[in-house]
Structure formats: structure tokens, C-alpha cells
Design a protein around this motif. Structure first.
Motif, short mmCIF file in Angstrom:
data_model
loop_
_atom_site.label_atom_id
_atom_site.label_comp_id
_atom_site.label_asym_id
_atom_site.label_seq_id
_atom_site.Cartn_x
_atom_site.Cartn_y
_atom_site.Cartn_z
N MET A 1 22.45 10.24 -16.74
CA MET A 1 22.92 9.32 -15.79
C MET A 1 22.44 9.67 -14.38
SD MET A 1 24.91 6.81 -15.72
CE MET A 1 26.10 5.95 -14.97
N LYS A 2 22.57 10.93 -14.06
CA LYS A 2 22.14 11.39 -12.77
C LYS A 2 20.64 11.17 -12.60
CE LYS A 2 24.08 15.06 -10.12
NZ LYS A 2 24.41 16.42 -10.02
N LYS A 3 19.89 11.39 -13.67
CA LYS A 3 18.46 11.21 -13.63
C LYS A 3 18.11 9.75 -13.37
CE LYS A 3 15.43 14.21 -16.12
NZ LYS A 3 14.79 14.51 -17.34
N ARG A 4 18.84 8.89 -13.98
CA ARG A 4 18.56 7.48 -13.83
C ARG A 4 18.83 7.02 -12.38
NH1 ARG A 4 20.41 3.07 -18.19
NH2 ARG A 4 18.43 3.44 -19.10
N ILE A 5 19.88 7.48 -11.78
CA ILE A 5 20.22 7.11 -10.40
C ILE A 5 19.13 7.62 -9.46
CG2 ILE A 5 21.87 7.48 -8.55
CD1 ILE A 5 24.07 7.46 -10.61
N LEU A 6 18.69 8.84 -9.70
CA LEU A 6 17.62 9.41 -8.87
C LEU A 6 16.33 8.61 -9.02
CD1 LEU A 6 18.50 13.07 -9.23
CD2 LEU A 6 17.39 12.21 -7.22
N THR A 7 16.01 8.18 -10.22
CA THR A 7 14.80 7.42 -10.45
C THR A 7 14.89 6.08 -9.72
OG1 THR A 7 14.60 8.43 -12.61
CG2 THR A 7 13.30 6.48 -12.23
N TRP A 8 16.05 5.39 -9.84
CA TRP A 8 16.22 4.11 -9.16
C TRP A 8 16.18 4.29 -7.63
CZ3 TRP A 8 15.42 -0.48 -10.91
CH2 TRP A 8 15.54 -0.73 -12.25
N ALA A 9 16.73 5.34 -7.15
CA ALA A 9 16.72 5.61 -5.71
C ALA A 9 15.29 5.82 -5.22
CB ALA A 9 17.59 6.80 -5.38
N LEU B 1 10.94 -0.05 -0.39
CA LEU B 1 11.27 -0.26 1.02
C LEU B 1 10.13 0.22 1.93
CD1 LEU B 1 15.07 0.66 1.15
CD2 LEU B 1 14.04 -1.59 1.42
N LEU B 2 9.56 1.37 1.63
CA LEU B 2 8.43 1.89 2.42
C LEU B 2 7.23 0.96 2.31
CD1 LEU B 2 8.59 5.75 1.83
CD2 LEU B 2 9.06 4.50 3.93
N SER B 3 6.97 0.44 1.12
CA SER B 3 5.86 -0.49 0.93
C SER B 3 6.08 -1.75 1.73
CB SER B 3 5.70 -0.84 -0.55
OG SER B 3 5.41 0.32 -1.29
N GLY C 1 7.78 -2.03 4.47
CA GLY C 1 7.59 -1.67 5.89
C GLY C 1 6.12 -1.65 6.26
N VAL C 2 5.29 -1.09 5.40
CA VAL C 2 3.85 -1.03 5.66
C VAL C 2 3.26 -2.43 5.65
CG1 VAL C 2 1.65 -0.24 4.70
CG2 VAL C 2 3.58 1.32 4.82
N ILE C 3 3.68 -3.26 4.70
CA ILE C 3 3.17 -4.63 4.61
C ILE C 3 3.59 -5.42 5.85
CG2 ILE C 3 3.39 -6.80 3.33
CD1 ILE C 3 3.56 -5.07 0.77
N ALA C 4 4.82 -5.24 6.32
CA ALA C 4 5.29 -5.95 7.51
C ALA C 4 4.52 -5.51 8.74
CB ALA C 4 6.79 -5.72 7.69
N ALA C 5 4.22 -4.23 8.86
CA ALA C 5 3.46 -3.73 10.00
C ALA C 5 2.04 -4.27 9.97
CB ALA C 5 3.46 -2.21 10.02
N ALA C 6 1.43 -4.33 8.80
CA ALA C 6 0.06 -4.84 8.68
C ALA C 6 0.03 -6.32 9.00
CB ALA C 6 -0.48 -4.58 7.29
N ALA C 7 1.05 -7.06 8.64
CA ALA C 7 1.08 -8.50 8.91
C ALA C 7 1.23 -8.76 10.40
CB ALA C 7 2.21 -9.15 8.13
N GLY C 8 1.90 -7.90 11.10
CA GLY C 8 2.10 -8.08 12.53
C GLY C 8 0.92 -7.61 13.37
N TYR C 9 -0.06 -6.97 12.81
CA TYR C 9 -1.22 -6.45 13.55
C TYR C 9 -2.13 -7.60 13.95
CZ TYR C 9 -5.49 -3.92 14.61
OH TYR C 9 -6.60 -3.42 15.23
N ASP C 10 -2.48 -7.66 15.21
CA ASP C 10 -3.34 -8.72 15.72
C ASP C 10 -4.65 -8.08 16.16
OD1 ASP C 10 -4.42 -10.99 16.77
OD2 ASP C 10 -3.09 -11.08 18.52
N SER C 11 -5.74 -8.39 15.49
CA SER C 11 -7.03 -7.76 15.79
C SER C 11 -7.62 -8.28 17.09
CB SER C 11 -8.01 -7.97 14.64
OG SER C 11 -8.31 -9.35 14.51
#
Length: 185
Positions: free
Chosen positions: A1-9, A16-18, A20-30
Motif C-alpha cells: 500500500m505504501k509503495k502504491r501511494i509513493l508511486t502515485w505521488a 505537474l512538473l511536465s 509547468g515546463v509546457i506552460a513556460a514553453a507556451a508563454g515564450y515569445d521569440s
């Protein structure tokens, strides 16, 4: 059970990190920060710079032509004649004079005097042990009995018994100013 919670986390954190990166790339104006390439420099930047230089050159040329155009000079009445000033006496000599000395000959300043030792050897004569000749080339003082350095400009500031004596058979000195010659006893 503990393993499963850690995996989902971990998966949730990665998502969430992905996002954030996608949102930052979308906001970049060349357009704000373009990538500079060689083709940009050779076409766009070069032509802009040449146009700016041409513009400045034309502006300066126009200003120069305007400055060279003579302004009309208003006629003024002729000045009243002025009595000429009396002639101004010139110093004895403004050029260096070559003086040859032999062993035992001395040269004393009869006023402020400049000397340059060109050939042979000579030493300083100064009645006061705390004063001597100013070696202007090195920026130091040459005291009584010390040798002069060849091709150095030396200044004898006043006629108080300071001078130089020849220490070899043939000494050539360039002198500017008033001086007297003598012999050592």
C-alpha cells in the motif's frame, strides 16, 4: 500500500512538473528574444547599420557645409591708429650651443642654464652640499662631485657657483643660457 501511494505521488509530481515546463514553453515569445543567426547579421543587421551610418554622414555633411558658408560681415569703421609698442628684448639664446671643454675646464652658470653632456665625462660643481644640478631626464639631483650622465638634460637654476668640470681630455656639452668658462686650480 505504501509503495502504491509513493508511486502515485511520483507520477503526479512528474505530471505537474511536465505541465509547468509546457506552460513556460507556451508563454515564450521569440520576438522578444530572437535567435541571432549569420543570415540575420549579413542581411537585416548590416543593411540597418549601413543606413544609419549613411544618415549620420549626410547630417554631418550638411552641418559642415552650413558652418563653412561665410556669414555676412558688417562694415565697421576703421580703427584709430595706435602707437606701436616698444620692441621686446629677446633672451640671449633660445638654441643650444655646442661647447668643447678639456680636462680641468669648468663651466659656471651666469643665469639659469641648461646643459646636456654629449661626449666625454664631466662632474658637478656645487658650493652647497645640499644643492646641485637638476637632472631633468631622470628627475633627480646631481650633487657636488657626482658624474653627469650622457644625453641627460640638466638644469642649473641660478648663478650661485654651480656648474660642471670636464673630467676627460675632450668633453662636448650642449648649453642653452648664459654661462662663463674657467679652469680648476
Amino acid at each position: 500500500m505504501k509503495k502504491r501511494i509513493l508511486t502515485w505521488a511520483a507520477v503526479l509530481l512528474a505530471v505537474l512538473l511536465s505541465l509547468g515546463v509546457i506552460a513556460a514553453a507556451a508563454g515564450y515569445d521569440s520576438s522578444v528574444d530572437p535567435i541571432v543567426t549569420l543570415s540575420y547579421l549579413t542581411t537585416q543587421f548590416r543593411s540597418d547599420m549601413l543606413a544609419e551610418i549613411d544618415n549620420r554622414f549626410e547630417t554631418l555633411s550638411a552641418a559642415l557645409q552650413q558652418a563653412q558658408t561665410p556669414a555676412p560681415v558688417p562694415e565697421e569703421p576703421a580703427p584709430e591708429p595706435v602707437e606701436p609698442a616698444p620692441p621686446i628684448s629677446e633672451p640671449a639664446s633660445t638654441a643650444f650651443e655646442v661647447v668643447e671643454l678639456t680636462w680641468g675646464d669648468t663651466l659656471y652658470a651666469a643665469g639659469a642654464c641648461e646643459v646636456i653632456l654629449r661626449a666625454g665625462s664631466a662632474y658637478c660643481i656645487a658650493p652647497d652640499p645640499t644643492q646641485g644640478l637638476a637632472d631633468v631626464t631622470d628627475g633627480n639631483e646631481i650633487y657636488n662631485g657626482q658624474a653627469l650622465t650622457k644625453n641627460h638634460l640638466c638644469l642649473i637654476p641660478r648663478p650661485d657657483g654651480r656648474g660642471l668640470a670636464a673630467a676627460s681630455e675632450s668633453v662636448f656639452i650642449m648649453v642653452r643660457g648664459e654661462y662663463t668658462l674657467g679652469r680648476l686650480n
